[in-house]
Write a protein that holds these residues in place. Structure first.
Motif, PDB file in Angstrom:
ATOM      1  N   THR A 165       0.767  -1.258   0.018  1.00 24.97           N
ATOM      2  CA  THR A 165       0.056  -0.003   0.007  1.00 24.97           C
ATOM      3  C   THR A 165       0.908   1.098   0.074  1.00 24.97           C
ATOM      4  O   THR A 165       0.561   2.282  -0.661  1.00 24.97           O
ATOM      5  N   ASP A 166       1.988   1.276   0.980  1.00 27.88           N
ATOM      6  CA  ASP A 166       2.603   2.633   1.006  1.00 27.88           C
ATOM      7  C   ASP A 166       3.891   2.375   0.288  1.00 27.88           C
ATOM      8  O   ASP A 166       4.905   1.397   0.843  1.00 27.88           O
ATOM      9  N   TYR A 167       4.270   2.872  -0.874  1.00 23.29           N
ATOM     10  CA  TYR A 167       5.215   2.982  -1.656  1.00 23.29           C
ATOM     11  C   TYR A 167       6.348   3.649  -1.310  1.00 23.29           C
ATOM     12  O   TYR A 167       5.884   5.211  -1.348  1.00 23.29           O
ATOM     13  N   VAL A 168       7.633   3.704  -1.449  1.00 24.85           N
ATOM     14  CA  VAL A 168       8.748   4.765  -1.368  1.00 24.85           C
ATOM     15  C   VAL A 168       9.526   4.314  -2.700  1.00 24.85           C
ATOM     16  O   VAL A 168       9.715   3.303  -3.046  1.00 24.85           O
ATOM     17  N   VAL A 169      10.203   5.352  -3.271  1.00 25.18           N
ATOM     18  CA  VAL A 169      11.190   5.206  -4.181  1.00 25.18           C
ATOM     19  C   VAL A 169      12.566   4.511  -3.850  1.00 25.18           C
ATOM     20  O   VAL A 169      13.190   5.288  -2.723  1.00 25.18           O
ATOM     21  N   ILE A 170      12.993   3.795  -4.530  1.00 26.10           N
ATOM     22  CA  ILE A 170      14.284   3.032  -3.967  1.00 26.10           C
ATOM     23  C   ILE A 170      15.295   3.766  -4.834  1.00 26.10           C
ATOM     24  O   ILE A 170      16.331   3.777  -4.281  1.00 26.10           O
ATOM     25  N   GLU A 171      15.095   3.715  -6.287  1.00 27.48           N
ATOM     26  CA  GLU A 171      16.080   4.379  -7.108  1.00 27.48           C
ATOM     27  C   GLU A 171      15.674   4.884  -8.124  1.00 27.48           C
ATOM     28  O   GLU A 171      14.745   4.445  -8.724  1.00 27.48           O
ATOM     29  N   ASP A 172      16.361   5.829  -8.833  1.00 24.03           N
ATOM     30  CA  ASP A 172      15.947   6.186 -10.318  1.00 24.03           C
ATOM     31  C   ASP A 172      16.966   5.836 -11.254  1.00 24.03           C
ATOM     32  O   ASP A 172      18.241   5.827 -10.866  1.00 24.03           O
ATOM     33  N   PHE A 173      16.486   5.758 -12.562  1.00 29.09           N
ATOM     34  CA  PHE A 173      17.387   5.165 -13.540  1.00 29.09           C
ATOM     35  C   PHE A 173      17.107   6.220 -14.905  1.00 29.09           C
ATOM     36  O   PHE A 173      16.119   6.094 -15.300  1.00 29.09           O
ATOM     37  N   SER A 174      18.406   6.597 -15.230  1.00 29.34           N
ATOM     38  CA  SER A 174      18.312   7.433 -16.368  1.00 29.34           C
ATOM     39  C   SER A 174      18.881   6.679 -17.706  1.00 29.34           C
ATOM     40  O   SER A 174      19.000   7.338 -18.786  1.00 29.34           O
ATOM     41  N   ALA A 175      19.368   5.482 -17.470  1.00 33.52           N
ATOM     42  CA  ALA A 175      20.087   4.714 -18.466  1.00 33.52           C
ATOM     43  C   ALA A 175      19.743   3.148 -18.334  1.00 33.52           C
ATOM     44  O   ALA A 175      19.441   2.711 -17.340  1.00 33.52           O
ATOM     45  N   ASP A 176      19.750   2.445 -19.353  1.00 34.48           N
ATOM     46  CA  ASP A 176      19.449   1.046 -19.214  1.00 34.48           C
ATOM     47  C   ASP A 176      20.539   0.573 -18.429  1.00 34.48           C
ATOM     48  O   ASP A 176      21.639   0.862 -18.363  1.00 34.48           O
TER      49      ASP A 176
END
Length: 89
Positions: free
Chosen positions: A42-53
């Motif tokens: 239910t409660d989600y948080v950002v783990i990581e962002d990806f700008s490239a494959d």
């Protein structure tokens, strides 16, 4: 192997995985992509962002989502996808 696209929730199989997995991110036409995780679904948080494959190891949590936004876990990822494979020990 689990596939994450827009509005999908992935639940890894922890049996034999030791809490570790591999993620393969294909950013497609949306960048950056955000991997979200949750312990309760239910409660989600950002783990990581990806700008490239990317291919990398990650610690598994019970629920994952992929999003095109760091403010909304259900935002469209366009043609982006991610695959999660549980590690086998």
């Amino acid at each position: 192997m689990l596939t994450l696209e827009t509005n999908t929730v992935a639940q890894p199989n922890f049996r034999g995985a030791g809490g570790k997995g591999i993620i393969h991110v294909d950013v497609g036409d949306t960048t950056p992509l955000y991997l979200w995780g949750s312990l309760n679904g239910t409660d989600y948080v950002v783990i990581e962002d990806f700008s490239a494959d990317t291919i990398k190891e990650l610690t598994l949590c019970p629920y994952f989502r992929l999003s095109g936004s760091n403010a909304n876990s259900a935002a469209s990822v366009g043609t982006g996808k991610a695959y999660i494979q549980e590690a086998r020990g």
